[in-house]
Design an enzyme around this catalytic site. Structure first.
Site: not given
Length: 332
Positions: A45, A262, A267-268
């Site tokens: 703006e 990844e 971990l996934a």
């Protein structure tokens, strides 16, 4: 508004602040334009107001078309709602309301001062331009994309551990483009120690991309001094926990809006079991191995009724491979 959205898209893809565009109109004619160029720079703006004045236009009584509700707080820059008021803008048209409790309230400030405010104009397109920033702010944690690269039967490596390369150069190049658009890449210590990845974002020519995400290793084991993770690339961050919520809290404290998980399979599974995956990018190659490690470890699912269901968003051919983008189906 569509012009303002195109302007917003010129902003950096990776930034703690949102992409915002603004167009100033008088009698249907554009008199000024602006977009936010990144943290610490003037907001869209303010840039549009300056542009209009530089062109010699009178701003008082104009309409401001903005892709995100003007902020009402003072951070590195002043509140945009007050900048519009001080300029004498008579009407403000907004695509998306600001979900940030710190910055929100600009529309109310403007209305209270007698400015006509119109909201939800092309809101879906506005949300698309904001990308991961919007859900990250709404949820108070980074947006999480889980990335997998597998054979058609869901393997990430052969039985002997070899995995280079399951997917084609086309798919790998696309994956590097994704890395260049996120704030952090997250892997477990098992992946870091076994694969010795560099976790960099690279161009098609193989050079380091201009933006390098944080390289985040989750777990209690140390990253070796000679690991490629300590080489050229993004900052190496170790988060000594196995709790995905604690990982995201640590990344949130660093201003991370979009995290790419990844690997590896443990971990996934941890992020999926915790309900902290917002999107899955599954690169699938037309290859069959029949054995070898899977992309995701045990999810605690013992019956088909408890399966983690995904809603497909898109399917993109990448040479011989495909990329399936899907989002987990949340329980009502």
């Amino acid at each position: 508004m569509r012009r303002a959205l195109r302007l917003a898209a010129r902003g950096p893809a990776v930034d703690p602040n949102p992409r915002v565009g603004c167009v100033l109109l008088r009698d249907g004619t554009t008199i000024g334009e602006g977009w936010h160029a990144g943290a610490g720079t003037a907001h869209a703006e303010v840039v549009a107001l300056a542009d209009a004045r530089a062109r010699g236009h009178e701003v008082r009584g104009a309409t401001a078309v903005v892709t995100l509700e003007p902020c009402a707080h003072t951070g590195r820059t002043g509140p945009c709602a007050h900048a519009l008021l001080d300029a004498g803008v008579a009407r403000v048209v907004i695509a998306v309301a600001d979900p940030n409790p710190v910055a929100a309230g600009g529309a109310d400030v403007l209305r209270a001062a007698g400015v006509q405010v119109v909201t939800d104009v092309l809101a879906d397109e506005g949300r698309a331009v904001l990308g991961a920033w919007l859900p990250a702010v709404r949820r108070g944690r980074p947006f999480v994309t889980l990335k997998t690269a597998t054979t058609l039967d869901g393997r990430v490596a052969a039985a002997d551990g070899s995995s280079r390369w399951i997917t084609s150069p086309v798919a790998r190049r696309h994956a590097h483009e994704l890395r260049a658009e996120v704030d952090a890449i997250v892997v477990g210590t098992g992946t870091a120690l076994r694969d010795d990845p560099s976790l960099t974002a690279r161009t098609a020519a193989g050079d380091l991309a201009g933006h390098q995400p944080l390289r985040v290793v989750v777990g209690h084991r140390d990253v070796p001094p000679d690991a490629r993770l300590r080489g050229p690339g993004g900052e190496l961050v170790t988060v000594r926990t196995h709790d995905p919520a604690q990982v995201l809290a640590a990344l949130e404290a660093r201003g991370v809006r979009h995290a790419l998980v990844e690997g590896g399979a443990t971990l996934a599974a941890a992020f999926l079991r915790a309900g902290l995956v917002d999107e899955v990018h599954a690169y699938v190659a037309p290859v069959l191995l029949g054995s070898g490690p899977a992309a995701v470890a045990d999810l605690g699912v013992t019956t088909i009724a408890d399966a983690v269901r995904l809603e497909p968003v898109s399917v993109l051919p990448l040479g011989p491979d495909v990329l399936v983008v899907a989002t987990p189906v949340r329980e009502a």
